[in-house]
Design a protein around this motif. Structure first.
Motif, PDB file in Angstrom:
ATOM      1  N   HIS A 169       7.190   3.287  -3.353  1.00 17.35           N
ATOM      2  CA  HIS A 169       8.020   3.754  -2.235  1.00 17.35           C
ATOM      3  C   HIS A 169       7.162   4.410  -1.156  1.00 17.35           C
ATOM      4  O   HIS A 169       7.397   4.219   0.045  1.00 17.35           O
ATOM      5  CB  HIS A 169       9.089   4.728  -2.742  1.00 17.35           C
ATOM      6  CG  HIS A 169      10.173   4.059  -3.528  1.00 17.35           C
ATOM      7  ND1 HIS A 169      11.256   4.728  -4.047  1.00 17.35           N
ATOM      8  CD2 HIS A 169      10.330   2.757  -3.885  1.00 17.35           C
ATOM      9  CE1 HIS A 169      12.041   3.888  -4.695  1.00 17.35           C
ATOM     10  NE2 HIS A 169      11.492   2.687  -4.612  1.00 17.35           N
ATOM     11  N   ILE A 170       6.164   5.167  -1.577  1.00 13.05           N
ATOM     12  CA  ILE A 170       5.264   5.790  -0.596  1.00 13.05           C
ATOM     13  C   ILE A 170       4.418   4.725   0.088  1.00 13.05           C
ATOM     14  O   ILE A 170       4.124   4.819   1.286  1.00 13.05           O
ATOM     15  CB  ILE A 170       4.360   6.850  -1.271  1.00 13.05           C
ATOM     16  CG1 ILE A 170       5.222   7.938  -1.910  1.00 13.05           C
ATOM     17  CG2 ILE A 170       3.398   7.462  -0.256  1.00 13.05           C
ATOM     18  CD1 ILE A 170       4.438   9.008  -2.639  1.00 13.05           C
ATOM     19  N   GLU A 171       4.021   3.693  -0.660  1.00 11.10           N
ATOM     20  CA  GLU A 171       3.279   2.590  -0.055  1.00 11.10           C
ATOM     21  C   GLU A 171       4.092   1.960   1.080  1.00 11.10           C
ATOM     22  O   GLU A 171       3.574   1.700   2.170  1.00 11.10           O
ATOM     23  CB  GLU A 171       2.956   1.519  -1.104  1.00 11.10           C
ATOM     24  CG  GLU A 171       1.870   1.922  -2.090  1.00 11.10           C
ATOM     25  CD  GLU A 171       1.536   0.796  -3.040  1.00 11.10           C
ATOM     26  OE1 GLU A 171       0.341   0.584  -3.321  1.00 11.10           O
ATOM     27  OE2 GLU A 171       2.469   0.110  -3.523  1.00 11.10           O
ATOM     28  N   ILE A 172       5.361   1.724   0.817  1.00  8.44           N
ATOM     29  CA  ILE A 172       6.225   1.100   1.818  1.00  8.44           C
ATOM     30  C   ILE A 172       6.408   1.998   3.031  1.00  8.44           C
ATOM     31  O   ILE A 172       6.290   1.557   4.178  1.00  8.44           O
ATOM     32  CB  ILE A 172       7.600   0.743   1.205  1.00  8.44           C
ATOM     33  CG1 ILE A 172       7.434  -0.362   0.164  1.00  8.44           C
ATOM     34  CG2 ILE A 172       8.585   0.306   2.296  1.00  8.44           C
ATOM     35  CD1 ILE A 172       8.694  -0.664  -0.632  1.00  8.44           C
ATOM     36  N   THR A 173       6.667   3.288   2.786  1.00  7.55           N
ATOM     37  CA  THR A 173       6.887   4.203   3.912  1.00  7.55           C
ATOM     38  C   THR A 173       5.618   4.411   4.737  1.00  7.55           C
ATOM     39  O   THR A 173       5.691   4.675   5.935  1.00  7.55           O
ATOM     40  CB  THR A 173       7.405   5.567   3.424  1.00  7.55           C
ATOM     41  OG1 THR A 173       6.522   6.095   2.411  1.00  7.55           O
ATOM     42  CG2 THR A 173       8.795   5.442   2.823  1.00  7.55           C
ATOM     43  N   ALA A 175       3.357   1.972   5.114  1.00  8.12           N
ATOM     44  CA  ALA A 175       3.126   0.690   5.781  1.00  8.12           C
ATOM     45  C   ALA A 175       3.919   0.559   7.076  1.00  8.12           C
ATOM     46  O   ALA A 175       3.450  -0.049   8.047  1.00  8.12           O
ATOM     47  CB  ALA A 175       3.472  -0.466   4.841  1.00  8.12           C
ATOM     48  N   VAL A 176       5.111   1.134   7.109  1.00 10.12           N
ATOM     49  CA  VAL A 176       5.942   1.000   8.318  1.00 10.12           C
ATOM     50  C   VAL A 176       5.396   1.803   9.489  1.00 10.12           C
ATOM     51  O   VAL A 176       5.833   1.614  10.627  1.00 10.12           O
ATOM     52  CB  VAL A 176       7.409   1.423   8.052  1.00 10.12           C
ATOM     53  CG1 VAL A 176       8.045   0.548   6.993  1.00 10.12           C
ATOM     54  CG2 VAL A 176       7.495   2.892   7.652  1.00 10.12           C
ATOM     55  N   ILE A 199       4.419  -5.341   1.046  1.00  6.49           N
ATOM     56  CA  ILE A 199       3.757  -4.308   1.856  1.00  6.49           C
ATOM     57  C   ILE A 199       2.872  -4.938   2.930  1.00  6.49           C
ATOM     58  O   ILE A 199       2.868  -4.497   4.085  1.00  6.49           O
ATOM     59  CB  ILE A 199       2.936  -3.363   0.946  1.00  6.49           C
ATOM     60  CG1 ILE A 199       3.888  -2.514   0.107  1.00  6.49           C
ATOM     61  CG2 ILE A 199       2.020  -2.468   1.770  1.00  6.49           C
ATOM     62  CD1 ILE A 199       3.250  -1.859  -1.069  1.00  6.49           C
ATOM     63  N   LEU A 200       2.115  -5.979   2.575  1.00 13.61           N
ATOM     64  CA  LEU A 200       1.290  -6.654   3.577  1.00 13.61           C
ATOM     65  C   LEU A 200       2.156  -7.321   4.643  1.00 13.61           C
ATOM     66  O   LEU A 200       1.774  -7.387   5.819  1.00 13.61           O
ATOM     67  CB  LEU A 200       0.383  -7.694   2.918  1.00 13.61           C
ATOM     68  CG  LEU A 200      -0.849  -7.192   2.166  1.00 13.61           C
ATOM     69  CD1 LEU A 200      -1.815  -8.348   1.918  1.00 13.61           C
ATOM     70  CD2 LEU A 200      -1.569  -6.085   2.905  1.00 13.61           C
ATOM     71  N   ARG A 206       3.719  -4.911  11.750  1.00  9.78           N
ATOM     72  CA  ARG A 206       3.325  -3.743  12.544  1.00  9.78           C
ATOM     73  C   ARG A 206       2.020  -4.013  13.297  1.00  9.78           C
ATOM     74  O   ARG A 206       1.453  -3.115  13.905  1.00  9.78           O
ATOM     75  CB  ARG A 206       3.151  -2.525  11.625  1.00  9.78           C
ATOM     76  CG  ARG A 206       4.432  -2.071  10.924  1.00  9.78           C
ATOM     77  CD  ARG A 206       5.429  -1.508  11.894  1.00  9.78           C
ATOM     78  NE  ARG A 206       4.867  -0.355  12.594  1.00  9.78           N
ATOM     79  CZ  ARG A 206       5.405   0.189  13.682  1.00  9.78           C
ATOM     80  NH1 ARG A 206       6.493  -0.327  14.201  1.00  9.78           N
ATOM     81  NH2 ARG A 206       4.839   1.234  14.264  1.00  9.78           N
ATOM     82  N   ASN A 207       1.531  -5.240  13.220  1.00 11.10           N
ATOM     83  CA  ASN A 207       0.314  -5.692  13.915  1.00 11.10           C
ATOM     84  C   ASN A 207      -0.984  -5.111  13.364  1.00 11.10           C
ATOM     85  O   ASN A 207      -2.023  -5.150  14.034  1.00 11.10           O
ATOM     86  CB  ASN A 207       0.404  -5.402  15.421  1.00 11.10           C
ATOM     87  CG  ASN A 207       1.509  -6.196  16.094  1.00 11.10           C
ATOM     88  OD1 ASN A 207       1.683  -7.379  15.820  1.00 11.10           O
ATOM     89  ND2 ASN A 207       2.276  -5.539  16.952  1.00 11.10           N
ATOM     90  N   ALA A 208      -0.923  -4.563  12.162  1.00  6.86           N
ATOM     91  CA  ALA A 208      -2.158  -4.131  11.502  1.00  6.86           C
ATOM     92  C   ALA A 208      -2.906  -5.373  11.019  1.00  6.86           C
ATOM     93  O   ALA A 208      -2.305  -6.422  10.771  1.00  6.86           O
ATOM     94  CB  ALA A 208      -1.835  -3.219  10.320  1.00  6.86           C
TER      95      ALA A 208
END
Length: 285
Positions: A169-173, A175-176, A199-200, A206-208
């Motif tokens: 969940h922290i990974e997702i938050t 990533a945004v 996540i990727l 997000r253009n990362a």
């Protein structure tokens, strides 16, 4: 890289189409004969079509059939010169010394075959992306999360803001909130880990810059990755430990780290000395 053809064929087998598998199996069983065949003869020997043979060359990243023949020839010569490393099955009655030998050979094989498969141009692009990024995020699940942690530790020591989280969940938050100035590295041996792919996908929207570290062959994580760094797929019968794959992933991380460190040589030496002194002081408190 024609020289690495046989290694790429072995590791890509699970991702090949049925026709490609026929061609691959024929080449692996008959390399000395295969290197002398015309396209038509290869198609006939492998019970496929000339078009399938040409497509197979493209799948391997080759310019054409001639590159395939050259690659088989070079790989065959290398195999005859070098001692072949076989990651043997570990038996329940193996002695500790035998286990040590088999594990060592498996780790050597994982590194050597990853060296052959890893595309230098892709590695260079990944190094450039990390070097110019504001922040790096490493994402991985299970055994791959340990590799992500190792990467975070390395890059943090040379003062590059780096992050990894064990909680999805922290990974997702996180990533945004990525931007075009950030890099997201997804580590998945299978290339099919849903959480890491998701996540990727978010990071890409997000253009990362997205980088995947995954085994050679076609897999879903490549579809959401700007840069793909391939590893070899070498495992023993205790597959759940993901032993050799972890060694291969760490090898790629070390290549990224050294590549970036070379670009920042003077600063890196200073940062490493600062962190070394800080850690030594903390150890004796």
């Amino acid at each position: 890289m024609p020289k690495m053809v046989l290694t790429k064929i072995r590791h890509g087998m699970n991702s090949f189409t049925p026709s490609e598998k026929k061609i691959a199996n024929y080449i692996l069983k008959n390399p000395n004969e295969a290197m002398k065949l015309s396209v038509a003869e290869m198609a006939r020997k492998s019970n496929t079509s000339e078009a399938s043979v040409v497509r197979f060359c493209k799948t391997l990243g080759l310019e054409g059939y001639q590159d395939l023949k050259i690659g088989i020839s070079l790989s065959t010569v290398d195999n005859s010169k070098n001692k072949k490393i076989i990651h043997e099955i570990i038996n329940v009655d193996d002695s500790p010394s035998t286990i040590m030998e088999k594990m060592a050979l498996g780790s050597i094989q994982a590194i050597e075959e990853t060296r052959q498969i890893l595309n230098p141009k892709s590695l260079e692009k990944a190094i450039e992306a990390i070097d110019s990024a504001e922040r790096i995020y490493f994402f991985g699940a299970g055994a791959s999360s340990i590799v992500a942690l190792d990467a975070q530790y390395k890059f943090t020591r040379i003062n590059i803001p780096s992050f990894m989280y064990f909680d999805n969940h922290i990974e997702i938050t996180s990533a945004v909130h990525l931007t075009e100035k950030d890099v997201a590295v997804g580590i998945s041996h299978s290339g099919r880990t849903k959480d890491t792919i998701h996540i990727l996908e978010i990071a890409k929207k997000r253009n990362a810059t997205t980088i995947a570290i995954t085994q050679y062959g076609k897999n879903p994580i490549e579809e959401v990755s700007d840069i793909v760094l391939h590893t070899a797929s070498v495992e023993n019968n205790f597959r759940s430990g993901a032993m050799a794959s972890r060694i291969a992933q760490l090898y790629v991380i070390d290549n990224l780290f050294i590549g970036v460190a070379c670009k920042r040589y003077d600063d890196v030496n200073r940062y490493l000395e600062i962190t070394r002194k800080a850690l030594e002081f903390e150890k004796y408190r």
